[in-house]
Design a protein around this motif. Sequence first.
Motif, PDB file in Angstrom:
ATOM      1  N   ASP A 116      -8.183  -0.151  -0.394  1.00 53.10           N
ATOM      2  CA  ASP A 116      -8.031  -1.557  -0.781  1.00 53.10           C
ATOM      3  C   ASP A 116      -6.681  -2.098  -0.353  1.00 53.10           C
ATOM      4  O   ASP A 116      -5.702  -1.364  -0.233  1.00 53.10           O
ATOM      5  CB  ASP A 116      -8.184  -1.719  -2.297  1.00 53.10           C
ATOM      6  CG  ASP A 116      -9.626  -1.586  -2.751  1.00 53.10           C
ATOM      7  OD1 ASP A 116     -10.527  -2.033  -2.013  1.00 53.10           O
ATOM      8  OD2 ASP A 116      -9.852  -1.033  -3.838  1.00 53.10           O
ATOM      9  N   GLU A 155      -0.333  -6.442  -8.584  1.00 55.70           N
ATOM     10  CA  GLU A 155      -1.018  -5.180  -8.875  1.00 55.70           C
ATOM     11  C   GLU A 155      -0.041  -4.010  -8.752  1.00 55.70           C
ATOM     12  O   GLU A 155      -0.033  -3.101  -9.593  1.00 55.70           O
ATOM     13  CB  GLU A 155      -2.190  -4.982  -7.914  1.00 55.70           C
ATOM     14  CG  GLU A 155      -3.288  -6.006  -8.082  1.00 55.70           C
ATOM     15  CD  GLU A 155      -4.311  -5.992  -6.961  1.00 55.70           C
ATOM     16  OE1 GLU A 155      -5.417  -6.512  -7.183  1.00 55.70           O
ATOM     17  OE2 GLU A 155      -4.017  -5.468  -5.868  1.00 55.70           O
ATOM     18  N   VAL A 156       0.781  -4.041  -7.731  1.00 57.50           N
ATOM     19  CA  VAL A 156       1.780  -2.981  -7.536  1.00 57.50           C
ATOM     20  C   VAL A 156       2.791  -3.000  -8.677  1.00 57.50           C
ATOM     21  O   VAL A 156       3.180  -1.944  -9.194  1.00 57.50           O
ATOM     22  CB  VAL A 156       2.471  -3.120  -6.161  1.00 57.50           C
ATOM     23  CG1 VAL A 156       3.580  -2.095  -6.011  1.00 57.50           C
ATOM     24  CG2 VAL A 156       1.452  -2.982  -5.037  1.00 57.50           C
ATOM     25  N   VAL A 164       2.149   1.947  -3.517  1.00 62.27           N
ATOM     26  CA  VAL A 164       1.141   2.550  -4.402  1.00 62.27           C
ATOM     27  C   VAL A 164       0.972   4.024  -4.062  1.00 62.27           C
ATOM     28  O   VAL A 164       0.887   4.873  -4.955  1.00 62.27           O
ATOM     29  CB  VAL A 164      -0.201   1.796  -4.320  1.00 62.27           C
ATOM     30  CG1 VAL A 164      -1.287   2.520  -5.109  1.00 62.27           C
ATOM     31  CG2 VAL A 164      -0.047   0.379  -4.833  1.00 62.27           C
ATOM     32  N   VAL A 196      -5.590  -0.962 -12.306  1.00 64.17           N
ATOM     33  CA  VAL A 196      -4.425  -1.837 -12.377  1.00 64.17           C
ATOM     34  C   VAL A 196      -4.182  -2.248 -13.831  1.00 64.17           C
ATOM     35  O   VAL A 196      -3.037  -2.376 -14.264  1.00 64.17           O
ATOM     36  CB  VAL A 196      -4.634  -3.074 -11.476  1.00 64.17           C
ATOM     37  CG1 VAL A 196      -3.486  -4.053 -11.601  1.00 64.17           C
ATOM     38  CG2 VAL A 196      -4.823  -2.643 -10.031  1.00 64.17           C
ATOM     39  N   SER A 248       0.834  -1.203   0.000  1.00 62.56           N
ATOM     40  CA  SER A 248       0.000   0.000   0.000  1.00 62.56           C
ATOM     41  C   SER A 248       0.868   1.252   0.000  1.00 62.56           C
ATOM     42  O   SER A 248       0.567   2.232  -0.684  1.00 62.56           O
ATOM     43  CB  SER A 248      -0.928   0.013   1.219  1.00 62.56           C
ATOM     44  OG  SER A 248      -1.852  -1.051   1.132  1.00 62.56           O
ATOM     45  N   ARG A 257      -9.052  -0.147  -8.283  1.00 61.50           N
ATOM     46  CA  ARG A 257      -8.746  -0.286  -6.861  1.00 61.50           C
ATOM     47  C   ARG A 257      -8.705   1.106  -6.231  1.00 61.50           C
ATOM     48  O   ARG A 257      -8.327   2.072  -6.880  1.00 61.50           O
ATOM     49  CB  ARG A 257      -7.377  -0.933  -6.638  1.00 61.50           C
ATOM     50  CG  ARG A 257      -7.113  -2.207  -7.404  1.00 61.50           C
ATOM     51  CD  ARG A 257      -7.876  -3.381  -6.921  1.00 61.50           C
ATOM     52  NE  ARG A 257      -7.296  -3.853  -5.681  1.00 61.50           N
ATOM     53  CZ  ARG A 257      -7.942  -4.566  -4.781  1.00 61.50           C
ATOM     54  NH1 ARG A 257      -9.187  -4.877  -4.975  1.00 61.50           N
ATOM     55  NH2 ARG A 257      -7.359  -4.969  -3.688  1.00 61.50           N
ATOM     56  N   TRP A 287      -3.557  -4.125  -1.476  1.00 65.71           N
ATOM     57  CA  TRP A 287      -2.922  -4.352  -2.770  1.00 65.71           C
ATOM     58  C   TRP A 287      -2.125  -5.650  -2.770  1.00 65.71           C
ATOM     59  O   TRP A 287      -1.511  -6.019  -1.773  1.00 65.71           O
ATOM     60  CB  TRP A 287      -2.018  -3.174  -3.114  1.00 65.71           C
ATOM     61  CG  TRP A 287      -2.798  -1.952  -3.459  1.00 65.71           C
ATOM     62  CD1 TRP A 287      -3.429  -1.095  -2.603  1.00 65.71           C
ATOM     63  CD2 TRP A 287      -3.057  -1.457  -4.774  1.00 65.71           C
ATOM     64  NE1 TRP A 287      -4.069  -0.100  -3.292  1.00 65.71           N
ATOM     65  CE2 TRP A 287      -3.850  -0.292  -4.629  1.00 65.71           C
ATOM     66  CE3 TRP A 287      -2.694  -1.870  -6.045  1.00 65.71           C
ATOM     67  CZ2 TRP A 287      -4.274   0.447  -5.727  1.00 65.71           C
ATOM     68  CZ3 TRP A 287      -3.119  -1.140  -7.135  1.00 65.71           C
ATOM     69  CH2 TRP A 287      -3.905   0.006  -6.971  1.00 65.71           C
TER      70      TRP A 287
END
Length: 154
Positions: free
Chosen positions: A63, A69-70, A8, A33, A5, A58, A65
């Motif tokens: 959310d 996704e990152v 992001v 994403v 998180s 997201r 993560w």
Amino acid sequence: MDPLSRAVMELQELPQNKKCVDCSAKNPQWATVTYGTFMCLECSGKHRGLGVHLSFVRSVGMDKWKEWEVQRMEAGGNDKFIQYAKENGIQGMPIEKKYNSYEAAVYAAKLRSEATGEPYVAPPKPQAQTNAVGSDVPSKKRFMGRLGKQFLGK
């Protein structure tokens, strides 16, 4: 805060990501994403309406993560997508048309490849949709048949 998180949020703070990718509203709090971009609440709703197969949305802060996704967000960025969209004629299109385009699908596939290190696999080319008569687009003449003229008072 967990490290994913935090990563992001650090990406969100980059100058290129401080405006919504679609409408330029300041301080976007949402991300797709699929395209590795950041967007405002209003545009995130439009993206959610496209379905997760086109845009996986997201919340940056709410959310949890996942690592993949990152990685996709790290490979992307608003400036990168905007530049691609300009070069491929989809910048400025309405969200529904832009992200339903073959060009957007190519970008998403290339981003996926870059983020994962897997080979790029081109998305299937769209096939022209036809109606029962065989034409790609119904002609005004066919649409405005006898009943259509009666209905519209023409």
